[in-house]
Scaffold this motif. Sequence first.
Motif, PDB file in Angstrom:
ATOM      1  N   ALA A  51       0.841  -1.205   0.000  1.00 46.78           N
ATOM      2  CA  ALA A  51       0.000   0.000   0.000  1.00 46.78           C
ATOM      3  C   ALA A  51       0.874   1.251   0.000  1.00 46.78           C
ATOM      4  N   SER A  52       0.339   2.335  -0.551  1.00 47.54           N
ATOM      5  CA  SER A  52       1.035   3.622  -0.511  1.00 47.54           C
ATOM      6  C   SER A  52       1.025   4.148   0.920  1.00 47.54           C
ATOM      7  N   VAL A  53       2.121   4.782   1.322  1.00 46.88           N
ATOM      8  CA  VAL A  53       2.231   5.362   2.661  1.00 46.88           C
ATOM      9  C   VAL A  53       2.759   6.787   2.555  1.00 46.88           C
TER      10      VAL A  53
ATOM     11  N   ARG B 265      13.311  11.002  13.848  1.00 49.38           N
ATOM     12  CA  ARG B 265      13.048   9.697  13.259  1.00 49.38           C
ATOM     13  C   ARG B 265      12.000   9.899  12.178  1.00 49.38           C
ATOM     14  N   TRP B 266      11.671   8.837  11.447  1.00 45.27           N
ATOM     15  CA  TRP B 266      10.690   8.911  10.375  1.00 45.27           C
ATOM     16  C   TRP B 266       9.598   7.887  10.634  1.00 45.27           C
ATOM     17  N   VAL B 267       8.359   8.253  10.300  1.00 41.59           N
ATOM     18  CA  VAL B 267       7.226   7.367  10.534  1.00 41.59           C
ATOM     19  C   VAL B 267       6.406   7.237   9.254  1.00 41.59           C
ATOM     20  N   SER B 268       5.904   6.029   9.010  1.00 40.81           N
ATOM     21  CA  SER B 268       5.005   5.779   7.887  1.00 40.81           C
ATOM     22  C   SER B 268       3.580   5.914   8.378  1.00 40.81           C
ATOM     23  N   LEU B 269       2.838   6.813   7.738  1.00 41.08           N
ATOM     24  CA  LEU B 269       1.449   7.038   8.107  1.00 41.08           C
ATOM     25  C   LEU B 269       0.527   6.584   6.987  1.00 41.08           C
ATOM     26  N   ALA B 270      -0.700   6.260   7.350  1.00 37.39           N
ATOM     27  CA  ALA B 270      -1.705   5.877   6.356  1.00 37.39           C
ATOM     28  C   ALA B 270      -2.004   7.080   5.461  1.00 37.39           C
ATOM     29  N   MET B 271      -2.521   6.814   4.286  1.00 41.27           N
ATOM     30  CA  MET B 271      -2.795   7.879   3.318  1.00 41.27           C
ATOM     31  C   MET B 271      -4.033   8.701   3.679  1.00 41.27           C
ATOM     32  N   VAL B 272      -4.888   8.195   4.540  1.00 39.74           N
ATOM     33  CA  VAL B 272      -6.115   8.904   4.919  1.00 39.74           C
ATOM     34  C   VAL B 272      -6.106   9.204   6.409  1.00 39.74           C
TER      35      VAL B 272
ATOM     36  N   TRP C 156      -1.403  10.032  15.288  1.00 38.55           N
ATOM     37  CA  TRP C 156      -0.399  11.048  14.963  1.00 38.55           C
ATOM     38  C   TRP C 156      -1.103  12.285  14.439  1.00 38.55           C
ATOM     39  N   ARG C 157      -0.464  13.433  14.622  1.00 36.97           N
ATOM     40  CA  ARG C 157      -0.925  14.684  14.027  1.00 36.97           C
ATOM     41  C   ARG C 157       0.186  15.225  13.153  1.00 36.97           C
TER      42      ARG C 157
ATOM     43  N   SER D 244     -14.473  12.937  17.159  1.00 44.07           N
ATOM     44  CA  SER D 244     -14.634  13.222  15.728  1.00 44.07           C
ATOM     45  C   SER D 244     -13.429  13.931  15.115  1.00 44.07           C
ATOM     46  N   GLU D 245     -12.452  14.290  15.926  1.00 42.21           N
ATOM     47  CA  GLU D 245     -11.277  15.011  15.428  1.00 42.21           C
ATOM     48  C   GLU D 245     -10.423  14.084  14.559  1.00 42.21           C
ATOM     49  N   PRO D 246     -10.001  14.552  13.369  1.00 45.36           N
ATOM     50  CA  PRO D 246      -9.199  13.687  12.498  1.00 45.36           C
ATOM     51  C   PRO D 246      -7.762  13.533  13.003  1.00 45.36           C
ATOM     52  N   VAL D 247      -7.260  12.317  12.932  1.00 42.45           N
ATOM     53  CA  VAL D 247      -5.864  12.018  13.266  1.00 42.45           C
ATOM     54  C   VAL D 247      -5.291  11.159  12.139  1.00 42.45           C
ATOM     55  N   ALA D 248      -3.984  11.178  12.009  1.00 43.37           N
ATOM     56  CA  ALA D 248      -3.309  10.355  11.003  1.00 43.37           C
ATOM     57  C   ALA D 248      -2.888   9.048  11.670  1.00 43.37           C
ATOM     58  N   PRO D 249      -3.459   7.925  11.268  1.00 40.99           N
ATOM     59  CA  PRO D 249      -3.067   6.654  11.888  1.00 40.99           C
ATOM     60  C   PRO D 249      -1.728   6.168  11.353  1.00 40.99           C
ATOM     61  N   ALA D 250      -0.958   5.529  12.224  1.00 36.94           N
ATOM     62  CA  ALA D 250       0.289   4.893  11.796  1.00 36.94           C
ATOM     63  C   ALA D 250      -0.063   3.791  10.804  1.00 36.94           C
TER      64      ALA D 250
END
Length: 106
Positions: A33-35, A44-51, A64-65, A92-98
């Motif tokens: 999947a795209s990250v 450091r660097w983290v891969s987050l979901a696209m949505v 993550w924010r 309901s607040e949007p967050v970026a999931p790992a």
Amino acid sequence: MAEADGATAPPRPSPDPDDVTWIEPPRCPECGASVRVYPTNYDRWVSLAMVELPAKDVPAAFRWRLTRVPDRSPVPTDILAVRVRGIDPLPSEPVAPAHHMMCVPE
């Protein structure tokens, strides 16, 4: 701390300023999947979901924010990924999931 947060992604490559070809988002080596890869606030660097998802749908350990690096320019120069800790976001607040929360190996 980085391993506990899942911030173990390799840094994204620096693009050549003279190269005008399209840069595809990196892909997860396990599921394909795209990250989105972002630097963290602790080098450091983290891969987050696209949505982004509502906080109620993401376990606290994977939230993550994305925050803009403070600068005088109105144009964002860089974005950092910061773990959501301390004060819980509204459901309901949007967050970026790992990404490793959503990763399903092939």
